[in-house]
Scaffold this active site. Structure first.
Site, PDB file in Angstrom:
ATOM      1  N   VAL A 111       0.813  -1.226   0.000  1.00 20.05           N
ATOM      2  CA  VAL A 111       0.000   0.000   0.000  1.00 20.05           C
ATOM      3  C   VAL A 111       0.844   1.272   0.000  1.00 20.05           C
ATOM      4  CG1 VAL A 111      -2.056  -1.012   1.061  1.00 20.05           C
ATOM      5  CG2 VAL A 111      -0.252  -0.064   2.521  1.00 20.05           C
TER       6      VAL A 111
ATOM      7  N   SER B 231      -3.549   4.924  16.372  1.00 20.41           N
ATOM      8  CA  SER B 231      -2.926   4.432  17.611  1.00 20.41           C
ATOM      9  C   SER B 231      -3.076   5.513  18.664  1.00 20.41           C
ATOM     10  CB  SER B 231      -1.435   4.166  17.368  1.00 20.41           C
ATOM     11  OG  SER B 231      -0.745   3.997  18.590  1.00 20.41           O
TER      12      SER B 231
ATOM     13  N   TYR C  85       7.074   6.765  14.555  1.00 19.72           N
ATOM     14  CA  TYR C  85       5.743   6.127  14.615  1.00 19.72           C
ATOM     15  C   TYR C  85       4.691   7.138  15.092  1.00 19.72           C
ATOM     16  CZ  TYR C  85       2.270   2.479  15.855  1.00 19.72           C
ATOM     17  OH  TYR C  85       1.146   1.694  15.962  1.00 19.72           O
TER      18      TYR C  85
ATOM     19  N   VAL D  54      -2.065  -3.737  21.650  1.00 17.99           N
ATOM     20  CA  VAL D  54      -2.990  -4.813  21.273  1.00 17.99           C
ATOM     21  C   VAL D  54      -2.175  -6.099  21.100  1.00 17.99           C
ATOM     22  CG1 VAL D  54      -4.741  -5.514  19.587  1.00 17.99           C
ATOM     23  CG2 VAL D  54      -4.352  -3.076  20.030  1.00 17.99           C
TER      24      VAL D  54
HETATM   25  P1  NAD Z   1       0.509  -6.800  12.423  1.00 19.07           P
HETATM   26  O1  NAD Z   1       1.977  -6.668  12.238  1.00 19.07           O
HETATM   27  O2  NAD Z   1      -0.053  -8.020  13.048  1.00 19.07           O
HETATM   28  O3  NAD Z   1      -0.244  -6.574  11.022  1.00 19.07           O
HETATM   29  C1  NAD Z   1       0.148  -5.552  10.142  1.00 19.07           C
HETATM   30  C2  NAD Z   1      -0.482  -5.816   8.791  1.00 19.07           C
HETATM   31  O4  NAD Z   1      -0.087  -4.753   7.899  1.00 19.07           O
HETATM   32  C3  NAD Z   1       0.004  -7.121   8.142  1.00 19.07           C
HETATM   33  O5  NAD Z   1      -1.101  -7.742   7.499  1.00 19.07           O
HETATM   34  C4  NAD Z   1       1.006  -6.641   7.114  1.00 19.07           C
HETATM   35  O6  NAD Z   1       1.148  -7.494   5.983  1.00 19.07           O
HETATM   36  C5  NAD Z   1       0.382  -5.313   6.696  1.00 19.07           C
HETATM   37  N1  NAD Z   1       1.341  -4.432   6.057  1.00 19.07           N
HETATM   38  C6  NAD Z   1       2.477  -3.933   6.582  1.00 19.07           C
HETATM   39  N2  NAD Z   1       3.105  -3.180   5.659  1.00 19.07           N
HETATM   40  C7  NAD Z   1       2.337  -3.222   4.543  1.00 19.07           C
HETATM   41  C8  NAD Z   1       2.435  -2.658   3.251  1.00 19.07           C
HETATM   42  N3  NAD Z   1       3.469  -1.883   2.912  1.00 19.07           N
HETATM   43  N4  NAD Z   1       1.466  -2.909   2.349  1.00 19.07           N
HETATM   44  C9  NAD Z   1       0.416  -3.688   2.669  1.00 19.07           C
HETATM   45  N5  NAD Z   1       0.260  -4.239   3.886  1.00 19.07           N
HETATM   46  C10 NAD Z   1       1.214  -4.014   4.797  1.00 19.07           C
HETATM   47  O7  NAD Z   1       0.095  -5.492  13.235  1.00 19.07           O
HETATM   48  P2  NAD Z   1      -1.265  -5.063  13.983  1.00 19.07           P
HETATM   49  O8  NAD Z   1      -0.947  -4.974  15.412  1.00 19.07           O
HETATM   50  O9  NAD Z   1      -2.420  -5.859  13.515  1.00 19.07           O
HETATM   51  O10 NAD Z   1      -1.366  -3.568  13.447  1.00 19.07           O
HETATM   52  C11 NAD Z   1      -2.403  -3.119  12.607  1.00 19.07           C
HETATM   53  C12 NAD Z   1      -2.477  -1.605  12.706  1.00 19.07           C
HETATM   54  O11 NAD Z   1      -2.807  -1.277  14.062  1.00 19.07           O
HETATM   55  C13 NAD Z   1      -1.159  -0.894  12.413  1.00 19.07           C
HETATM   56  O12 NAD Z   1      -1.428   0.306  11.727  1.00 19.07           O
HETATM   57  C14 NAD Z   1      -0.618  -0.579  13.789  1.00 19.07           C
HETATM   58  O13 NAD Z   1       0.220   0.552  13.764  1.00 19.07           O
HETATM   59  C15 NAD Z   1      -1.904  -0.304  14.528  1.00 19.07           C
HETATM   60  N6  NAD Z   1      -1.811  -0.436  15.983  1.00 19.07           N
HETATM   61  C16 NAD Z   1      -1.346  -1.589  16.528  1.00 19.07           C
HETATM   62  C17 NAD Z   1      -1.256  -1.661  17.908  1.00 19.07           C
HETATM   63  C18 NAD Z   1      -0.736  -2.882  18.601  1.00 19.07           C
HETATM   64  O14 NAD Z   1      -0.422  -2.768  19.795  1.00 19.07           O
HETATM   65  N7  NAD Z   1      -0.654  -4.025  17.968  1.00 19.07           N
HETATM   66  C19 NAD Z   1      -1.643  -0.578  18.707  1.00 19.07           C
HETATM   67  C20 NAD Z   1      -2.114   0.565  18.099  1.00 19.07           C
HETATM   68  C21 NAD Z   1      -2.204   0.619  16.729  1.00 19.07           C
END
Ligand code: NAD
Length: 260
Positions: free
Chosen positions: A65, A143, A156, A189
């Site tokens: 993306v 986030s 970030y 999360v």
């Molecule tokens: P994760 O690493 O489990 O999943 C991330 C997803 O993004 C994966 O499917 C990966 O393939 C995809 N991705 C990464 N780079 C990409 C790219 N260039 N093109 C297409 N897809 C891409 O992480 P998550 O915890 O599920 O995070 C999801 C969202 O939630 C993120 O934006 C993260 O910043 C946000 N978030 C996560 C947390 C946490 O604690 N896990 C907290 C707040 C926000």
């Protein structure tokens, strides 16, 4: 199960695992046809197969993306598979941590690209058509780092503030069109992203896993990790027809309470 999104087409970026996977399950349970997009083909295909087996119309696309051409292909494939895209949930993202003096330009650019620029590219490719059709939902998975500062995540934090800014600007730009634009802003999360952060703390400090997890939770005041399904439930709520009046919001999700 509400089936409130029956007849709607939904694209979920970052849908191969973690929060995005939980969102894909929730929107499919609400009756939407879903296109699950992320970088790793095996992961998106696994999620689409699972949803398909549960009776949903579900498709997978491996794409990056952060690339304009990849997002054009995503929009084209989404329209071909779903007919029309009514819901976009941008959950692609990545996190890294380092003190300011060790944040390389490459890490800065990569973090901004996946967390913010990709959100802009996807919104630009899919939201104008929603406005033409008079109904749409855009939800960014931002986030808590999009709402407040924290140590060692300057890149970030800047990227997540950018996506919250994008959310607020687009909410105003699309006011009155039937398209709502919101962000969910979780604390930590329980996903692979946090597992990596915990392992990073363990490697750097020699702490045990529970100690490292406790240290991470202490930075936000959480008593436990949030479950991906809790984030997905909020995203699904914002996507339903009855959320038509909610736009421009950045909803903080923090677990100050025991698991429901
Ligand atoms: P994760 O690493 O489990 O999943 C991330 C997803 O993004 C994966 O499917 C990966 O393939 C995809 N991705 C990464 N780079 C990409 C790219 N260039 N093109 C297409 N897809 C891409 O992480 P998550 O915890 O599920 O995070 C999801 C969202 O939630 C993120 O934006 C993260 O910043 C946000 N978030 C996560 C947390 C946490 O604690 N896990 C907290 C707040 C926000």
């Amino acid at each position: 199960m509400t089936r409130a999104l029956e007849g709607r087409g939904a694209v979920i970026t970052g849908g191969g695992r973690g929060i995005g996977q939980a969102v894909a399950r929730a929107l499919a349970a609400d009756g939407a046809a879903v296109l699950v997009a992320a970088r790793t083909a095996a992961e998106v295909e696994r999620v689409a197969l699972e949803l398909h087996a549960a009776g949903a119309a579900a498709f997978a696309l491996a794409c990056d993306v952060t690339q304009e051409a990849g997002v054009s292909e995503l929009a084209e494939e989404a329209r071909r598979r779903l007919g029309h895209v009514d819901v976009l949930v941008y959950s692609a993202g990545a996190a890294a941590s380092a003190p300011l003096e060790r944040v390389t330009l490459e890490a800065w650019n990569d973090t901004l690209a996946v967390n913010a620029t990709g959100a802009f590219l996807c919104a630009r490719a899919l939201v104008p058509d929603m406005a033409v059709r008079g109904w749409g939902r855009l939800v960014h998975v931002a986030s808590i780092a999009g709402l407040e500062g924290a140590r060692y995540i300057s890149h970030y934090c800047a990227a997540k503030h950018a996506v919250v800014g994008l959310t607020r600007a687009l909410a105003v730009e699309y006011q009155g069109t039937g398209v709502t634009v919101n962000a969910v802003c979780p604390g930590y999360v329980d996903t692979a992203l946090v597992t990596r952060a915990i392992e990073n703390v363990m490697a750097r400090t020699g702490r045990s896993r529970p100690e490292a997890e406790a240290a991470i939770l202490a930075t936000t005041g959480q008593v436990r990790l949030i479950r991906p399904e809790e984030v997905a439930a909020e995203v699904a709520r914002l996507c339903r027809p009855e959320a038509a009046g909610i736009t421009g919001q950045a909803v903080a999700l923090m677990s100050g309470a025991p698991a429901p």
